[in-house]
Design an enzyme around this catalytic site. Structure first.
Site, PDB file in Angstrom:
ATOM      1  N   ASP A 140       0.849  -1.194   0.000  1.00 47.09           N
ATOM      2  CA  ASP A 140       0.000   0.000   0.000  1.00 47.09           C
ATOM      3  C   ASP A 140       0.884   1.243   0.000  1.00 47.09           C
ATOM      4  O   ASP A 140       2.085   1.170   0.241  1.00 47.09           O
ATOM      5  CB  ASP A 140      -0.921   0.010   1.229  1.00 47.09           C
ATOM      6  CG  ASP A 140      -0.220  -0.495   2.462  1.00 47.09           C
ATOM      7  OD1 ASP A 140       0.983  -0.185   2.635  1.00 47.09           O
ATOM      8  OD2 ASP A 140      -0.855  -1.182   3.282  1.00 47.09           O
ATOM      9  N   ASP A 175       1.349   4.742   1.745  1.00 54.28           N
ATOM     10  CA  ASP A 175       0.965   5.623   2.843  1.00 54.28           C
ATOM     11  C   ASP A 175       1.527   7.017   2.602  1.00 54.28           C
ATOM     12  O   ASP A 175       2.617   7.174   2.067  1.00 54.28           O
ATOM     13  CB  ASP A 175       1.481   5.081   4.179  1.00 54.28           C
ATOM     14  CG  ASP A 175       0.834   3.752   4.529  1.00 54.28           C
ATOM     15  OD1 ASP A 175      -0.318   3.531   4.108  1.00 54.28           O
ATOM     16  OD2 ASP A 175       1.481   2.931   5.203  1.00 54.28           O
ATOM     17  N   ASP A 209       9.872   3.554  13.224  1.00 52.86           N
ATOM     18  CA  ASP A 209      10.621   2.472  13.857  1.00 52.86           C
ATOM     19  C   ASP A 209      12.021   2.264  13.287  1.00 52.86           C
ATOM     20  O   ASP A 209      13.010   2.451  13.976  1.00 52.86           O
ATOM     21  CB  ASP A 209       9.808   1.164  13.884  1.00 52.86           C
ATOM     22  CG  ASP A 209       9.137   0.811  12.564  1.00 52.86           C
ATOM     23  OD1 ASP A 209       9.396   1.502  11.561  1.00 52.86           O
ATOM     24  OD2 ASP A 209       8.363  -0.174  12.538  1.00 52.86           O
TER      25      ASP A 209
HETATM   26  P1  ATP Z   1       4.215  -3.354   5.241  1.00 48.46           P
HETATM   27  O1  ATP Z   1       4.787  -3.663   3.917  1.00 48.46           O
HETATM   28  O2  ATP Z   1       4.168  -4.512   6.148  1.00 48.46           O
HETATM   29  O3  ATP Z   1       2.919  -2.578   5.199  1.00 48.46           O
HETATM   30  P2  ATP Z   1       5.161  -0.902   6.375  1.00 48.46           P
HETATM   31  O4  ATP Z   1       6.543  -0.412   6.653  1.00 48.46           O
HETATM   32  O5  ATP Z   1       4.325  -0.106   5.424  1.00 48.46           O
HETATM   33  O6  ATP Z   1       5.301  -2.399   5.907  1.00 48.46           O
HETATM   34  P3  ATP Z   1       3.069  -0.441   8.261  1.00 48.46           P
HETATM   35  O7  ATP Z   1       2.687  -1.262   9.426  1.00 48.46           O
HETATM   36  O8  ATP Z   1       2.122  -0.304   7.126  1.00 48.46           O
HETATM   37  O9  ATP Z   1       4.445  -1.038   7.751  1.00 48.46           O
HETATM   38  O10 ATP Z   1       3.461   0.985   8.813  1.00 48.46           O
HETATM   39  C1  ATP Z   1       3.729   2.091   7.977  1.00 48.46           C
HETATM   40  C2  ATP Z   1       4.871   2.914   8.556  1.00 48.46           C
HETATM   41  O11 ATP Z   1       4.510   3.427   9.841  1.00 48.46           O
HETATM   42  C3  ATP Z   1       6.160   2.144   8.788  1.00 48.46           C
HETATM   43  O12 ATP Z   1       6.946   2.075   7.632  1.00 48.46           O
HETATM   44  C4  ATP Z   1       6.813   2.935   9.903  1.00 48.46           C
HETATM   45  O13 ATP Z   1       7.457   4.074   9.394  1.00 48.46           O
HETATM   46  C5  ATP Z   1       5.625   3.416  10.732  1.00 48.46           C
HETATM   47  N1  ATP Z   1       5.318   2.478  11.830  1.00 48.46           N
HETATM   48  C6  ATP Z   1       4.447   1.466  11.805  1.00 48.46           C
HETATM   49  N2  ATP Z   1       4.392   0.819  12.975  1.00 48.46           N
HETATM   50  C7  ATP Z   1       5.241   1.460  13.794  1.00 48.46           C
HETATM   51  C8  ATP Z   1       5.635   1.295  15.164  1.00 48.46           C
HETATM   52  N3  ATP Z   1       5.121   0.301  15.903  1.00 48.46           N
HETATM   53  N4  ATP Z   1       6.530   2.162  15.669  1.00 48.46           N
HETATM   54  C9  ATP Z   1       7.045   3.153  14.911  1.00 48.46           C
HETATM   55  N5  ATP Z   1       6.735   3.357  13.639  1.00 48.46           N
HETATM   56  C10 ATP Z   1       5.843   2.537  13.066  1.00 48.46           C
HETATM   57 MG    MG Z   2       2.254  -0.462   4.953  1.00 52.54          MG
END
Ligand code: ATP
Ligand code: MG
Length: 452
Positions: free
Chosen positions: A70, A72, A150
């Protein structure tokens, strides 16, 4: 990925945050790779005078030539300002307010930059005794937003205004070195949100990266903090961990870091040094086949996976109940199912619709050995027959012996024509009375297994 070099270097008051900007010629992200809907949102925000960045996993996966799940978006517009710009906008979230821009089934998530919880005089951020963030509704600058993320590879921002990438924590370098590195002091960041430990493992397995040493070090010891995380969140997280295509590897990593043990305490009780218990064999089998099904684009059912993971803890518990309370096998399995599932939902809130299916699959295991008369035909008509049979087949691989024979019988029976089926059932008939209802099912002898 393409060569990327530093072009600009600005200094910043936060230690960990060290902004590097890569111009559009210095990276390989092209607008063609970004979804039309995400671009629309980015341009509209920017057109209205706000900053608008693609951020997080979207940027990371584009730089890795992957396909983001996705896209964001992060912006300095407040949720209310975002809502004014988009008719198709819904504000959601309590812990942190977010805007969802809806394009049919495609949802673009837009978040306002988050600020530092400590910095605010307004009491809209809360921390627990253990240092865990409870509420978190403070808006901030993009620098602060980056510091709150994170991992370094998740703190890169793609600027729609000039197509540059703002890399706040050395994410591009870590991408090149294939490293998962937490931003800031690892122990503090894990205490703030223990789920970050799981995320470190998840990204390491998914991207085939190493976990940087300082990021890895505290995990084993801090793992028990996961016990404080709401079980509903851990259910969501456990699906991402185990049902995203690298479940087998993720489980092994989680186990190495003492994390799996926190999420599945009754399963961990059966763990052995050499990974040789039936539970451990079952875990390998079910996670491997889940990974394969995902690769083949097949549907996966969380209930089936949880049923497999918890099967031997359940049968072990049932065995004890039969011995200590002289329960029948049927009653013992019902009771043990309750005990094991009640215990499991304390850490992972498996929804009721799934626990119902888990029970059905487990109960079918008993019924599948009763095949005389019309029973085999009726069993095949059951909704959950396929799941029950697939489950039996996996058990056969672990337990061998009678269970394996039974799975083979069912395999033949399903593929047989009418006459053959009748013959198979009447063949049972002669010995069928003996192998009837009360027979001790599944003398899963350790001997039979260790001779494999
Ligand atoms: P995925 O491909 O699994 O969606 P993602 O990196 O996009 O990976 P998400 O859970 O969608 O993960 O979260 C989007 C963003 O929000 C992350 O890339 C990170 O920057 C931030 N984020 C998410 N969860 C946390 C957390 N627990 N603590 C700090 N930052 C977070
Ligand atoms: Mg994501």
């Amino acid at each position: 990925m393409n060569k990327i070099e530093k072009s600009q270097h600005t200094h910043n008051t936060y230690d960990d945050i060290d902004l590097q900007v890569y111009g559009r010629e210095e990276h390989n992200i092209s607008r063609k790779q970004i979804s039309d809907n995400a671009l629309k949102v980015l341009y509209r925000l920017n057109g209205a005078g706000f900053d608008a960045f693609l951020v997080g996993g979207g940027v990371r996966d584009l730089l890795l030539d992957g396909h983001p799940k996705d896209f964001d978006i992060a912006t300095n517009a407040t949720p209310e300002e975002i809502k004014k710009l988009f008719r198709n906008c819904r504000l959601i979230g309590r812990r942190f307010r977010l805007a969802h821009i809806m394009f049919g089934r495609d949802i673009i998530e837009v978040a306002t930059f988050r600020g530092h919880h400590q910095d605010t005089e307004k009491n809209i951020s809360q921390q627990s005794k253990e240092g865990m963030l409870l509420r978190d509704n403070v808006y901030g600058t993009i620098d602060e937003d980056a510091e709150r993320r994170d991992f370094s590879i998740n703190a890169m921002y793609y600027n729609i205004a000039d197509y540059s990438i703002h890399d706040y924590a050395g994410g591009i370098e870590d991408l090149n070195d294939k490293l998962i590195r937490l931003i800031g002091d690892p122990e503090t960041r894990y205490r703030e949100d223990p789920v970050r430990m799981l995320r470190a493992i998840r990204f390491a397995a998914k991207l085939d990266f190493d976990i940087e040493e300082d990021t890895a070090d505290p995990i084993e010891q801090l793992a028990p903090l996961l016990r404080d995380i709401p079980s509903a969140r851990l259910f969501e997280e456990s699906l991402k961990l185990l049902q995203s295509g690298q479940g087998l590897e993720t489980y092994h990593l989680m186990r190495e870091y003492n994390l799996f043990q926190q999420l599945f305490p009754t399963v961990a009780q059966q763990f052995t040094e050499d990974y040789s218990s039936p539970t451990e064999e079952m875990l390998d089998l079910v996670l491997d086949s889940t990974d394969l099904r995902i690769e083949e684009g097949k549907r996966i059912n969380p209930a089936f996976m949880f049923a497999a993971i918890l099967w031997y803890p359940m049968t072990e518990c049932a065995k004890q109940l039969m011995e200590t309370r002289q329960l029948s096998e049927y009653d013992a399995i019902m009771e043990a199912s309750n005990i094991i599932l009640d215990e499991q939902v304390k850490s992972i809130a498996i929804p009721r619709r799934h626990t119902a299916t888990i029970r059905e699959i487990w109960q079918l295991q008993q019924r599948l050995s009763r095949r005389t008369g019309k029973r085999a035909y009726r069993l095949m008509e059951l909704n959950k027959f396929r799941a029950g049979y697939d489950f039996l087949e996996m058990r056969g691989e672990v337990e061998k012996g009678e269970t394996e024979e039974l799975a083979k019988w069912w395999n033949t029976f399903q593929n047989a024509g009418r006459n053959m089926r009748q013959a198979m059932v009447s063949d049972l008939g002669s010995s069928g009375s003996k192998s009837g209802y009360r027979r001790r099912r599944n003398p899963r002898s350790k001997k039979a297994k260790s001779s494999q």
